[in-house]
Design an enzyme around this catalytic site. Structure first.
Site, PDB file in Angstrom:
ATOM      1  N   THR A 183       0.842  -1.192   0.000  1.00 23.88           N
ATOM      2  CA  THR A 183       0.000   0.000   0.000  1.00 23.88           C
ATOM      3  C   THR A 183       0.880   1.246   0.000  1.00 23.88           C
ATOM      4  O   THR A 183       1.782   1.387   0.820  1.00 23.88           O
ATOM      5  CB  THR A 183      -0.912   0.003   1.240  1.00 23.88           C
ATOM      6  N   HIS A 195      -7.027 -11.064  -1.243  1.00 20.49           N
ATOM      7  CA  HIS A 195      -6.336 -10.744   0.016  1.00 20.49           C
ATOM      8  C   HIS A 195      -7.124 -11.347   1.171  1.00 20.49           C
ATOM      9  O   HIS A 195      -8.183 -10.848   1.548  1.00 20.49           O
ATOM     10  CB  HIS A 195      -6.242  -9.229   0.167  1.00 20.49           C
ATOM     11  N   ASN A 204      -3.644 -10.343   6.897  1.00 22.06           N
ATOM     12  CA  ASN A 204      -3.393  -9.048   7.551  1.00 22.06           C
ATOM     13  C   ASN A 204      -4.613  -8.418   8.213  1.00 22.06           C
ATOM     14  O   ASN A 204      -4.679  -7.204   8.388  1.00 22.06           O
ATOM     15  CB  ASN A 204      -2.787  -8.057   6.548  1.00 22.06           C
ATOM     16  N   TYR A 231      -7.771  -8.116   7.205  1.00 21.57           N
ATOM     17  CA  TYR A 231      -8.809  -7.471   6.405  1.00 21.57           C
ATOM     18  C   TYR A 231     -10.017  -8.407   6.277  1.00 21.57           C
ATOM     19  O   TYR A 231     -10.065  -9.459   6.902  1.00 21.57           O
ATOM     20  CB  TYR A 231      -8.229  -7.017   5.067  1.00 21.57           C
ATOM     21  N   ASN A 260      -3.798  -5.961  12.772  1.00 22.66           N
ATOM     22  CA  ASN A 260      -5.193  -5.540  12.844  1.00 22.66           C
ATOM     23  C   ASN A 260      -6.013  -6.411  13.794  1.00 22.66           C
ATOM     24  O   ASN A 260      -7.143  -6.802  13.503  1.00 22.66           O
ATOM     25  CB  ASN A 260      -5.828  -5.512  11.451  1.00 22.66           C
TER      26      ASN A 260
END
Length: 358
Positions: free
Chosen positions: A23, A173, A176, A178, A233
Site C-alpha cells: 500500500t 487478500h 493481515n 482485512y 489488525n
C-alpha cells in the site's frame, strides 16, 4: 535459481522474484489510479511478477485514504496505464483485491458506503484520515447473509474488471486482518451461523470468494494471500490455526487455484510461521507457493534450492529499489526506504529513488 525464468501452467515469468503488494496511498482522493502509479510499477517491471497494491473491489472496502479501487469503468481505464507500463517492459502484473472490512474509518469512505465486518465490534486503535487526521476505527455493521453474498459478487465483478484493465490475474487478500481474514479468525469472527463457529464455517467466505472468482476468470489467473499466525489488525493465533489453514489449502487446491502467497511477519514482531506448518501447507496444495517475509538474495536462493517454495516475494526492498532485480544480480548495495514517505501523496519517496548507473 532466483533469476531463472519460470513456467507453471499458463504463467510464464522472467524470474522467480515477486514484488509483494505494498500500500502506497498514491491514488487520487477519489480512489482512482493515476500516471504516477504507472511510472512506479513500470520502474519495477523487471520482477518476474508484480502483485499490485491492495485495491478495493467495493466502495465499502476503501478503509484507507487514497488507496485504489477497481469497481467502476473510470478505474478500469486508469489502471490500463499501469498494466501497459509493466507489459511494455516484459513484466507480469496481478492486482490484489483487498476489502478492508472493519479496518476502516467512515471519513475515508465515499458517500453511501459503510463499514462492514463479521460482527459489530470495532477494530482497536486508530487510523489516519485525510480529512480529520488520526481517528478511531469506526464500528462496523455486522454483515447479513445478503451482505456476504453481495460482497462475493463484488469480488467477481472486480476480477472481471481487472481483466478488462489488462491485469494478468488477481490475488484475493485473505491476510493481515482485512475482511476475509476477519471471517477466518475466531478472535474476530464470533458468529455462530454458517459463517462462524467452526473451521468449515470460518473458511466459507474465503472459499466462496475464490470459487466465484475462479469461475469468472479461470483458475490460472487467481491466487490468494494468507497470514496464519499473524497479529496485524487485532488478529492472532488460535488453537485450530494449523488445522484450519491446512483444510483451507486443500480446498483451494481442489479449486485449481494458481498460488498461495504465504506471509510470515515474524521479522516485524509477529509469531513465526512454523517450518513444519509451511511444509505441510506446501504438501496440501497443488499450485504454487509464494514465500514472503524478510527475504534477501541469499535466503531466497536457499528457500528455492531447498524447494520450500516456488517463488519468493520481496516487499520493502522494492520500495526504495526500482532496480532491485539488477541490484541483487550484481550484489550491489540497496537504497534504504524513507518511511516518512510511505503513504503520502506525490513522487517523493515513490518514483525518485536512484538506480544503478553502471
Amino acid at each position: 535459481m532466483l533469476f531463472e525464468s519460470f513456467s507453471f501452467r499458463s504463467l510464464q515469468l522472467a524470474n522467480r522474484i515477486v514484488m509483494a503488494p505494498l500500500t502506497r496511498s498514491r491514488a487520487t482522493p477519489e480512489h482512482t489510479p493515476n500516471a504516477l502509479m504507472a511510472t512506479y510499477y513500470g520502474q519495477r517491471a523487471a520482477a518476474g511478477l508484480i502483485i499490485a497494491e491492495g485495491t478495493s473491489p467495493s466502495p465499502n472496502g476503501l478503509g484507507y485514504p487514497r488507496i485504489p479501487g477497481l469497481f467502476n469503468n473510470l478505474q478500469v481505464e486508469a489502471w490500463k496505464e499501469t498494466t501497459a507500463a509493466v507489459h511494455a517492459r516484459g513484466g507480469k502484473i496481478f492486482v490484489q483485491l483487498m476489502h478492508c472490512g472493519r479496518v476502516a474509518q467512515v471519513a475515508n469512505l465515499p458517500a453511501g458506503a459503510e463499514v462492514l465486518g463479521p460482527g459489530a465490534v470495532a477494530c482497536p486503535g486508530e487510523t489516519y484520515t485525510d480529512a480529520l487526521g488520526m481517528q478511531p476505527y469506526s464500528p462496523p455493521r455486522a454483515m447479513t447473509e445478503a451482505d456476504i453474498a453481495h460482497a462475493v459478487q463484488e469480488y467477481v465483478v472486480s476480477a472481471k474488471l481487472a481483466m478488462d484493465a489488462g491485469f494478468d490475474g488477481v490475488e484475493v487478500h485473505a491476510a493481515n486482518g482485512y475482511l476475509i481474514e476477519q471471517f477466518l479468525n475466531p478472535l474476530i469472527n464470533l458468529r455462530s451461523d454458517g459463517h462462524g463457529g467452526s473451521i468449515g464455517a470460518r473458511n466459507r467466505l474465503a472459499l466462496d470468494v475464490t470459487r466465484a472468482v475462479v469461475l469468472a476468470i479461470g483458475p490460472d489467473r487467481v491466487g490468494i494471500r494468507i497470514s496464519p499466525y499473524g497479529v496485524f489488525n487485532d488478529t492472532g493465533t488460535f488453537p485450530e490455526v494449523r488445522a484450519q489453514y491446512l483444510a483451507l489449502a486443500k480446498s483451494l487446491s481442489a479449486l485449481g487455484l494458481l498460488y498461495i502467497h504465504l506471509v510470515d511477519h515474524s521479522s516485524m514482531g509477529s509469531p513465526p510461521v512454523p517450518d513444519e506448518f509451511k511444509l505441510s501447507l506446501r504438501a496440501s496444495f497443488d499450485g504454487l507457493l509464494i514465500l514472503c517475509g524478510a527475504f534477501d538474495h541469499a535466503s531466497a536462493e536457499r528457500a528455492l534450492l531447498d524447494q520450500r517454495g516456488d517463488l519468493v516475494a520481496f516487499g520493502r526492498p522494492f520500495l526504495a529499489n526500482p532496480d532491485l532485480v539488477e541490484r541483487m544480480r550484481k550484489h550491489a548495495p540497496l537504497n534504504v526506504p524513507d518511511m516518512k514517505t510511505f503513504y503520502v501523496p506525490g513522487p517523493k519517496g515513490y518514483t525518485d529513488y536512484p538506480v544503478l548507473t553502471t
